[in-house]
Design an enzyme around this catalytic site. Structure first.
Site: not given
Length: 368
Positions: A34, A312
Site C-alpha cells: 500500500c 496502512h
C-alpha cells in the site's frame, strides 16, 4: 483483470461528468505494498510528470534491446492505465513492485514500509537512470546538442542523495527546488550561504497547527551555541551563530512531508504524532526574493494507524475538479470536505488514526 464493483460504481457516480480520456484504476496489493500504491496514484495524477514520462518513454523506447529498469516499469504501468479500453478497474503493478524489491532490499520484507522513504528512493532512482541515459546519448556520435545545465549554476548535494549539478531531467523539471542554508557568525557577522537542491520538504509538526506555520518554522532562525557551535572560517574557531533556511527557487510540484514519526528518547522507539495539522487547498510559498508562489493541492498520501511499524496507506487525488479516494484496489469519489478528516486529532487519544502524511501541491499559472 476483472473490474471491481467500485469501478462500475465510480462510473455511475461520475456519469456524464466522467473526464474525457481519463482513467481511474485501483492497484492490487501484494501483501504490504500500500505504501507503493498510494505514492503511485499521487504521481500518476501529477499530470505534467505523467505526460513527460510517457512522452520520454515513447521517444526513447527501443523495442527488444531496452533493458528493464524502474523507469521502464513505471512508464509501462502508466501506459497500461492511460491506454486501457476500460475507464475504471484494477491493475496489478507486479513488474514494478518486483523491480522495486530487486533494486532495494529495504522494500523486500513484508514489514510495514514508509511511503516517504519509497517516494525519495523512486525519484532519486529515476534521476540516476535519466542521467545515465543523458550521458550515454551525449557520448554517442549522433548527438550534437550540448546537455542542459541547471540554470542556477552548481548546487551542493542534499543528504538524501540529490546529485550535484545534474542535467535537467523530467524529475528535476517537476520536483526540484533550491534552498539556501545561511549561517551568520555572531562574532564577526560573516554570512556563509550554501545552496541545496530538494525534491520535497520534510517539516516538523506541532499540535493544532497548519502547513503555513510548519513552513514558517522550517524557515525560522535558530541559534547555534553550546555543543552546536559553528566553525567560522573567518574567526578560525567555533563560534555562536544564527542559522536559517530560505527557499531560493520554488519547485513546480511542491511535495511536503509531515514528520509524523518522532523518536522518543525515554521510550527508545519511534512514536506516531497524531497532531492536527491543517493543510489548505491553496497555499502560498514565498521565496527569498519575495516572490509569492501560489499552489493548489492535488494529492494527499494518508497514513492509517496508531504507530510507525504497522498500519496502512491510502491516497486522495484531485482530478478534473473531482476528489477521488484510492485504497489499493478500491476507488471512490469523495467530497472535498472529506479531506478535513485527515488533518489529524486535536487531542492525543482520539479514535481517528487517518492522518495526512505527504502533500502534493502544483504551482498555479504554469512554471513557478
Amino acid at each position: 483483470m476483472v473490474m471491481g464493483a467500485s469501478g462500475s460504481k465510480l462510473e455511475k457516480a461520475l456519469g456524464d461528468q466522467f473526464p474525457e480520456g481519463e482513467r481511474y484504476f485501483g492497484l492490487e496489493n501484494f501483501g504490504n505494498t500500500c505504501y507503493c500504491n498510494s505514492v503511485l496514484q499521487a504521481l500518476y495524477f501529477c499530470i505534467p510528470f505523467r505526460e513527460q514520462l510517457l512522452e520520454y518513454y515513447a521517444n526513447n523506447k527501443t523495442p527488444g534491446d531496452a533493458e528493464e529498469n524502474l523507469l521502464t516499469c513505471l512508464a509501462d504501468l502508466f501506459m497500461q492505465v492511460s491506454q486501457s479500453k476500460k475507464k475504471t478497474g484494477v491493475i496489478a503493478p507486479k513488474r514494478f513492485v518486483q523491480r522495486v524489491k530487486k533494486q532495494n532490499e529495504l522494500f523486500r520484507s513484508y514489514m510495514h514500509q514508509d511511503a516517504h522513504e519509497f517516494l525519495n528512493f523512486l525519484l532519486n532512482e529515476l534521476v540516476d537512470i535519466l542521467e545515465k541515459e543523458a550521458s550515454a546519448a551525449k557520448d554517442s556520435p549522433q548527438s550534437s546538442s550540448p546537455p542542459e545545465k541547471v540554470p542556477n549554476g552548481p548546487v551542493q548535494p542534499l543528504a538524501n542523495g540529490v546529485r550535484k549539478d545534474p542535467p535537467v531531467t523530467l524529475v528535476h523539471k517537476n520536483f526540484q527546488g533550491i534552498l539556501t542554508n545561511e549561517t551568520r557568525c555572531l562574532r564577526c557577522e560573516t554570512v556563509t550561504a550554501r545552496d541545496e537542491t530538494f525534491f520535497d520538504l520534510s517539516v516538523d509538526i506541532e499540535q493544532n497547527s497548519s502547513i503555513t506555520s510548519c513552513l514558517k518554522n522550517f524557515c525560522s532562525t535558530e541559534t547555534l551555541n553550546a555543543e552546536d557551535k559553528f566553525f567560522c572560517d573567518k574567526c578560525c574557531s567555533l563560534q555562536e551563530a544564527q542559522k536559517r533556511m530560505k527557499i531560493k527557487k520554488a519547485p513546480h510540484i511542491l511535495v511536503i512531508h509531515l514528520k509524523r514519526f518522532k523518536y522518543i528518547e525515554q521510550l527508545g522507539r519511534y512514536k506516531k504524532l497524531s497532531y492536527r495539522v491543517v493543510f489548505p487547498m491553496e497555499l502560498k510559498l514565498s521565496t527569498s526574493d519575495d516572490v509569492d508562489n501560489e499552489y493548489s493541492l492535488f494529492a494527499v498520501v494518508v497514513h492509517v494507524g496508531s504507530g510507525p511499524n504497522h498500519g496502512h496507506y491510502v491516497s486522495l487525488v484531485k482530478s478534473h475538479n473531482h476528489w477521488l479516494f484510492f485504497d489499493d484496489e478500491n476507488v471512490e469519489m469523495v467530497e472535498e470536505s472529506t479531506l478535513q478528516t485527515f488533518f489529524g486529532s486535536s487531542h492525543e487519544y482520539s479514535g481517528n488514526t487517518d492522518h495526512g502524511y505527504i502533500l502534493f501541491y502544483e504551482a498555479l499559472g504554469g512554471k513557478s
